[in-house]
Design a protein around this motif. Structure first.
Motif, mmCIF file in Angstrom:
data_model
loop_
_atom_site.group_PDB
_atom_site.id
_atom_site.type_symbol
_atom_site.label_atom_id
_atom_site.label_comp_id
_atom_site.label_asym_id
_atom_site.label_seq_id
_atom_site.Cartn_x
_atom_site.Cartn_y
_atom_site.Cartn_z
ATOM 1 N N SER A 1 0.826 -0.999 0.233
ATOM 2 C CA SER A 1 0.041 0.007 -0.025
ATOM 3 C C SER A 1 0.880 1.353 -0.096
ATOM 4 O O SER A 1 2.044 1.143 0.511
ATOM 5 C CB SER A 1 -1.051 0.040 1.250
ATOM 6 O OG SER A 1 -0.282 0.228 2.269
ATOM 7 N N CYS A 2 0.053 2.624 -0.606
ATOM 8 C CA CYS A 2 0.999 3.495 -0.581
ATOM 9 C C CYS A 2 0.943 4.183 0.898
ATOM 10 O O CYS A 2 -0.078 3.963 1.700
ATOM 11 C CB CYS A 2 0.315 4.445 -1.541
ATOM 12 S SG CYS A 2 0.606 6.223 -1.518
ATOM 13 N N ILE A 3 1.965 4.937 1.204
ATOM 14 C CA ILE A 3 1.923 5.324 2.455
ATOM 15 C C ILE A 3 1.153 6.518 2.796
ATOM 16 O O ILE A 3 0.524 6.767 4.023
ATOM 17 C CB ILE A 3 3.312 6.032 3.072
ATOM 18 C CG1 ILE A 3 3.699 7.007 2.088
ATOM 19 C CG2 ILE A 3 4.509 4.977 3.158
ATOM 20 C CD1 ILE A 3 4.900 7.970 2.496
ATOM 21 N N ASN A 4 0.204 7.042 1.663
ATOM 22 C CA ASN A 4 -0.928 7.960 1.852
ATOM 23 C C ASN A 4 -2.003 7.207 1.791
ATOM 24 O O ASN A 4 -3.214 7.835 1.606
ATOM 25 C CB ASN A 4 -0.700 8.953 0.471
ATOM 26 C CG ASN A 4 0.351 9.977 0.606
ATOM 27 O OD1 ASN A 4 0.694 10.318 2.236
ATOM 28 N ND2 ASN A 4 0.959 10.452 -0.397
ATOM 29 N N ASN A 5 -2.201 5.934 1.565
ATOM 30 C CA ASN A 5 -3.300 5.045 1.475
ATOM 31 C C ASN A 5 -4.021 5.270 0.383
ATOM 32 O O ASN A 5 -5.395 5.214 0.560
ATOM 33 C CB ASN A 5 -4.063 5.222 2.980
ATOM 34 C CG ASN A 5 -3.526 4.164 3.933
ATOM 35 O OD1 ASN A 5 -3.148 3.131 3.660
ATOM 36 N ND2 ASN A 5 -3.290 4.866 5.159
ATOM 37 N N ASP A 6 -3.580 5.869 -0.881
ATOM 38 C CA ASP A 6 -4.512 6.085 -1.844
ATOM 39 C C ASP A 6 -4.410 5.103 -3.041
ATOM 40 O O ASP A 6 -5.033 5.144 -4.057
ATOM 41 C CB ASP A 6 -4.351 7.462 -2.461
ATOM 42 C CG ASP A 6 -2.997 7.605 -2.905
ATOM 43 O OD1 ASP A 6 -1.944 6.830 -2.818
ATOM 44 O OD2 ASP A 6 -2.615 8.869 -3.467
ATOM 45 N N TYR A 7 -3.465 3.896 -2.544
ATOM 46 C CA TYR A 7 -2.966 2.895 -3.628
ATOM 47 C C TYR A 7 -3.182 1.872 -2.886
ATOM 48 O O TYR A 7 -2.162 1.713 -1.967
ATOM 49 C CB TYR A 7 -2.235 3.464 -4.582
ATOM 50 C CG TYR A 7 -2.064 2.192 -5.604
ATOM 51 C CD1 TYR A 7 -2.589 2.141 -6.678
ATOM 52 C CD2 TYR A 7 -0.869 1.482 -5.743
ATOM 53 C CE1 TYR A 7 -2.199 1.499 -7.707
ATOM 54 C CE2 TYR A 7 -0.421 0.718 -6.638
ATOM 55 C CZ TYR A 7 -1.156 0.679 -7.698
ATOM 56 O OH TYR A 7 -1.005 -0.385 -8.937
ATOM 57 N N ARG A 8 -3.603 0.619 -3.425
ATOM 58 C CA ARG A 8 -3.198 -0.646 -2.792
ATOM 59 C C ARG A 8 -3.035 -1.652 -4.005
ATOM 60 O O ARG A 8 -3.998 -1.704 -4.547
ATOM 61 C CB ARG A 8 -4.308 -0.859 -1.717
ATOM 62 C CG ARG A 8 -4.114 -2.296 -1.023
ATOM 63 C CD ARG A 8 -5.377 -2.381 0.298
ATOM 64 N NE ARG A 8 -4.904 -1.533 1.347
ATOM 65 C CZ ARG A 8 -4.233 -2.044 2.159
ATOM 66 N NH1 ARG A 8 -3.609 -3.228 2.227
ATOM 67 N NH2 ARG A 8 -3.751 -1.128 3.183
ATOM 68 N N SER B 1 7.220 3.183 -6.172
ATOM 69 C CA SER B 1 6.368 4.307 -5.979
ATOM 70 C C SER B 1 5.106 4.342 -6.358
ATOM 71 O O SER B 1 4.737 3.762 -7.498
ATOM 72 C CB SER B 1 7.311 5.749 -6.388
ATOM 73 O OG SER B 1 7.415 5.545 -7.839
ATOM 74 N N CYS B 2 4.296 5.137 -5.758
ATOM 75 C CA CYS B 2 2.798 5.038 -6.105
ATOM 76 C C CYS B 2 2.371 5.819 -7.446
ATOM 77 O O CYS B 2 3.083 6.955 -7.869
ATOM 78 C CB CYS B 2 2.042 5.844 -4.965
ATOM 79 S SG CYS B 2 0.249 6.084 -5.106
ATOM 80 N N PRO B 3 1.672 5.187 -8.247
ATOM 81 C CA PRO B 3 1.460 5.652 -9.333
ATOM 82 C C PRO B 3 0.526 6.801 -9.482
ATOM 83 O O PRO B 3 0.043 7.650 -10.222
ATOM 84 C CB PRO B 3 0.403 4.556 -10.167
ATOM 85 C CG PRO B 3 0.101 3.603 -9.211
ATOM 86 C CD PRO B 3 1.076 3.837 -7.934
ATOM 87 N N ARG B 4 0.027 7.067 -8.019
ATOM 88 C CA ARG B 4 -0.966 8.131 -8.209
ATOM 89 C C ARG B 4 -0.332 9.396 -7.558
ATOM 90 O O ARG B 4 -0.619 10.335 -8.003
ATOM 91 C CB ARG B 4 -2.222 7.732 -7.295
ATOM 92 C CG ARG B 4 -3.316 6.834 -8.115
ATOM 93 C CD ARG B 4 -4.677 6.576 -7.038
ATOM 94 N NE ARG B 4 -5.323 5.326 -7.761
ATOM 95 C CZ ARG B 4 -6.310 5.112 -7.138
ATOM 96 N NH1 ARG B 4 -6.978 5.415 -5.922
ATOM 97 N NH2 ARG B 4 -7.117 4.230 -7.692
ATOM 98 N N CYS B 5 0.259 9.193 -6.573
ATOM 99 C CA CYS B 5 1.102 10.446 -5.839
ATOM 100 C C CYS B 5 2.503 10.533 -5.529
ATOM 101 O O CYS B 5 2.998 11.361 -5.414
ATOM 102 C CB CYS B 5 0.317 10.573 -4.442
ATOM 103 S SG CYS B 5 0.691 9.211 -3.393
ATOM 104 N N GLY B 6 3.171 9.195 -6.231
ATOM 105 C CA GLY B 6 4.396 9.209 -6.321
ATOM 106 C C GLY B 6 5.256 8.969 -4.956
ATOM 107 O O GLY B 6 6.527 8.891 -4.928
#
Ligand code: ZN
Length: 95
Positions: free
Chosen positions: A48-55, A72-77
């Motif tokens: 999961s993303c550390i910002n919890n916007d992607y899992r 790295s998160c594809p949404r927020c990096g």
């Protein structure tokens, strides 16, 4: 009294036969269970993303551990971190 004791003897025999049949059934079913032991287990890595916007969940691969940064998160990096590793039982499809 002979008739009564004869009846008890029959009941006793019937009871013994039922017990033996039950034991045989138990033996057969326990044998079957033994063969079905250890169902296939699959390890899943949950990331999961550390910002919890992607899992995302993917198959466990060697070297995975909780807290590992895997991209790295594809949404927020932000970093994608493995938050849990768990196992699932693979359901065998019966036909
Ligand atoms: Zn993110």
């Amino acid at each position: 009294m002979d008739g009564a004791s004869g009846l008890y003897l029959v009941l006793f025999i019937v009871l013994m036969v039922i017990l033996v049949i039950q034991m045989v059934i138990n033996y057969i079913t326990s044998k079957k269970k033994a063969q079905q032991q250890e169902p296939p287990v699959k390890f899943i890595t949950s990331i999961s993303c550390i910002n919890n916007d992607y899992r995302i969940e993917r198959d466990y691969s060697e070297g995975d551990f909780v807290g590992k940064i895997v991209g790295s998160c594809p949404r927020c990096g932000s970093p994608l971190v493995i938050d849990k590793i768990f196992s699932i039982t693979i359901q065998q499809q019966r036909k």
